[in-house]
Design an enzyme around this catalytic site. Structure first.
Site, mmCIF file in Angstrom:
data_model
loop_
_atom_site.group_PDB
_atom_site.id
_atom_site.type_symbol
_atom_site.label_atom_id
_atom_site.label_comp_id
_atom_site.label_asym_id
_atom_site.label_seq_id
_atom_site.Cartn_x
_atom_site.Cartn_y
_atom_site.Cartn_z
ATOM 1 N N GLY A 13 0.811 -1.426 -0.087
ATOM 2 C CA GLY A 13 0.051 -0.012 -0.070
ATOM 3 C C GLY A 13 0.843 1.263 -0.180
ATOM 4 N N SER A 38 -3.024 -1.406 -4.807
ATOM 5 C CA SER A 38 -3.861 -1.990 -5.409
ATOM 6 C C SER A 38 -4.908 -1.087 -6.371
ATOM 7 C CB SER A 38 -5.175 -2.618 -4.375
ATOM 8 O OG SER A 38 -5.664 -1.515 -3.478
ATOM 9 N N ASN A 91 1.642 -2.151 5.543
ATOM 10 C CA ASN A 91 1.002 -1.120 5.579
ATOM 11 C C ASN A 91 -0.715 -0.843 5.055
ATOM 12 O OD1 ASN A 91 0.826 2.204 5.877
ATOM 13 N ND2 ASN A 91 0.614 1.704 3.733
ATOM 14 N N TYR A 156 -12.773 -2.914 11.769
ATOM 15 C CA TYR A 156 -11.507 -2.484 11.750
ATOM 16 C C TYR A 156 -10.743 -2.454 12.904
ATOM 17 C CZ TYR A 156 -7.824 1.392 11.123
ATOM 18 O OH TYR A 156 -6.655 1.803 10.720
ATOM 19 N N ALA A 158 -11.091 -5.050 15.335
ATOM 20 C CA ALA A 158 -10.652 -6.327 15.436
ATOM 21 C C ALA A 158 -9.391 -6.713 14.579
ATOM 22 C CB ALA A 158 -11.869 -7.329 14.998
HETATM 23 P P1 NAD Z 1 -4.574 5.719 2.418
HETATM 24 O O1 NAD Z 1 -6.029 5.087 2.174
HETATM 25 O O2 NAD Z 1 -4.058 6.754 2.281
HETATM 26 O O3 NAD Z 1 -3.656 4.306 1.961
HETATM 27 C C1 NAD Z 1 -4.010 3.079 2.068
HETATM 28 C C2 NAD Z 1 -2.858 2.309 1.031
HETATM 29 O O4 NAD Z 1 -3.188 1.252 1.228
HETATM 30 C C3 NAD Z 1 -3.136 2.720 -0.503
HETATM 31 O O5 NAD Z 1 -1.797 2.701 -1.070
HETATM 32 C C4 NAD Z 1 -4.081 1.624 -1.176
HETATM 33 O O6 NAD Z 1 -3.592 1.453 -2.514
HETATM 34 C C5 NAD Z 1 -3.581 0.610 -0.212
HETATM 35 N N1 NAD Z 1 -4.508 -0.490 -0.251
HETATM 36 C C6 NAD Z 1 -5.852 -0.513 0.368
HETATM 37 N N2 NAD Z 1 -6.351 -1.722 0.019
HETATM 38 C C7 NAD Z 1 -5.451 -2.365 -0.413
HETATM 39 C C8 NAD Z 1 -5.326 -4.096 -0.961
HETATM 40 N N3 NAD Z 1 -6.220 -4.501 -0.882
HETATM 41 N N4 NAD Z 1 -4.195 -4.291 -1.522
HETATM 42 C C9 NAD Z 1 -2.982 -3.598 -1.641
HETATM 43 N N5 NAD Z 1 -3.025 -2.420 -1.275
HETATM 44 C C10 NAD Z 1 -4.489 -1.872 -0.644
HETATM 45 O O7 NAD Z 1 -4.371 5.133 3.994
HETATM 46 P P2 NAD Z 1 -3.296 5.482 5.075
HETATM 47 O O8 NAD Z 1 -4.074 6.519 5.997
HETATM 48 O O9 NAD Z 1 -2.213 5.864 4.298
HETATM 49 O O10 NAD Z 1 -3.123 4.128 5.974
HETATM 50 C C11 NAD Z 1 -2.059 3.273 5.847
HETATM 51 C C12 NAD Z 1 -2.126 2.588 6.805
HETATM 52 O O11 NAD Z 1 -2.106 3.122 8.284
HETATM 53 C C13 NAD Z 1 -3.382 1.422 7.033
HETATM 54 O O12 NAD Z 1 -3.056 0.119 7.363
HETATM 55 C C14 NAD Z 1 -4.429 2.162 8.028
HETATM 56 O O13 NAD Z 1 -5.325 1.250 8.659
HETATM 57 C C15 NAD Z 1 -3.289 2.788 9.118
HETATM 58 N N6 NAD Z 1 -3.754 3.835 9.611
HETATM 59 C C16 NAD Z 1 -4.050 4.942 9.364
HETATM 60 C C17 NAD Z 1 -4.540 6.069 10.247
HETATM 61 C C18 NAD Z 1 -5.122 7.363 9.569
HETATM 62 O O14 NAD Z 1 -5.646 7.869 10.596
HETATM 63 N N7 NAD Z 1 -4.668 7.557 8.497
HETATM 64 C C19 NAD Z 1 -4.576 5.695 11.659
HETATM 65 C C20 NAD Z 1 -4.289 4.686 12.321
HETATM 66 C C21 NAD Z 1 -3.727 3.584 11.239
#
Ligand code: NAD
Length: 252
Positions: A13, A38, A91, A156, A158
């Site tokens: 990701g 993705s 990630n 989420y 869980a």
């Molecule tokens: P985002 O939506 O900006 O990016 C998510 C990334 O994951 C993208 O590159 C997307 O292409 C990829 N992705 C999604 N589904 C996918 C799949 N099925 N296969 C491969 N790639 C896939 O989100 P973000 O905020 O950058 O989040 C990144 C990580 O951090 C996640 O695991 C999220 O749960 C975690 N997180 C985010 C926050 C927040 O507040 N943004 C807080 C806590 C944890």
């Protein structure tokens, strides 16, 4: 002081948000990057371009983290291209609202499959490579939701609670192989995932009130601790849940 020269990092990701910030910061520390995505192909190419400007190589792989065959293909592509994988950053994730009582099985499965099973699938595919290399680092991206729960996001929460328990389990299992596994646990981060909430002034003020630091994090502020955990500075850190939440949730 942090030097990842000659290290190969595989980031799931990595096309935007935290994953993109990790890719760029890893490259700044000297690492070579393989990233999966993705969707958001053009954004993935922009990340690769930024990594190239820094002077590192970046391989982009379209791969669904929830699909076992896709995951194997992505890991093989990175291995074939670079000859090794030193660091894995799990990630990829989704955060979609769903009230308990009306949540469909599809909603539940989608979140669990990407966030938790995806983390398992990548670890399962990469660990044999790291065992052969007799070294490796795995950093999983969890969430405060996995520590304290999150109303309307029980699937989420869980999935991220699962990521934390999974991290601790394999951290103890793999440390004797010189494979160090840890996770970072972000609170609110300003990315595309949260922009629909964080663009509302009233909600942001309420969110900020719950954070002793007084504001949400930038993606770079999560990438820094990830790079730290990948570095020699973290040589004795095993099974840690590194809180990166401005003080809002203080569980280890
Ligand atoms: P985002 O939506 O900006 O990016 C998510 C990334 O994951 C993208 O590159 C997307 O292409 C990829 N992705 C999604 N589904 C996918 C799949 N099925 N296969 C491969 N790639 C896939 O989100 P973000 O905020 O950058 O989040 C990144 C990580 O951090 C996640 O695991 C999220 O749960 C975690 N997180 C985010 C926050 C927040 O507040 N943004 C807080 C806590 C944890």
């Amino acid at each position: 002081m942090i030097n990842l020269l000659n290290k190969v990092v595989l980031i799931t990701g990595g096309s935007r948000g935290i994953g993109a910030a990790v890719a760029v910061m890893m490259a700044k520390a000297g690492a070579t990057v393989a990233l999966t995505y993705s969707q958001h192909k053009s954004e993935a190419h922009k990340v690769a371009h930024r990594v190239a400007e820094i002077g590192s190589e970046c391989l982009i792989i379209k791969s669904d983290a929830a699909d076992p065959a896709d995951v194997r293909r992505a890991v093989n592509a990175a291995l074939d291209h670079f000859g090794k994988i030193d660091i894995l950053v799990n990630n990829a994730g989704v955060w979609k609202r769903g009230a308990i009582g009306s949540m469909t099985e599809h909603q539940w499965d989608e979140t669990m499959d990407i966030n938790l099973k995806g983390t398992f699938l990548f670890c399962n595919a990469v660990v044999p490579i790291m065992k052969k290399q007799r070294s490796g680092r795995i950093i999983n991206v969890a969430s405060t939701a996995g520590q304290r729960g999150e109303p309307f996001y029980s699937h989420y929460a869980a999935s991220k609670g699962g990521v934390i328990a999974f991290t601790k389990a394999i951290a103890a299992e793999l440390a004797p192989h010189n494979i160090l596994v840890n996770c970072v646990s972000p609170g609110w981060v300003e990315t595309d995932m949260t922009s629909h909430v964080l663009r509302k002034g009233k909600e942001v003020r309420a969110i900020n009130k719950g954070i002793p630091r007084g504001r949400v994090a930038s993606a770079d502020e999560i990438a820094g601790p990830v790079v730290f955990l990948a570095s020699d500075l973290a040589n004795h850190v095993v099974g840690a849940v590194l809180n990166v939440n401005g003080g809002s949730v203080l569980f280890g």
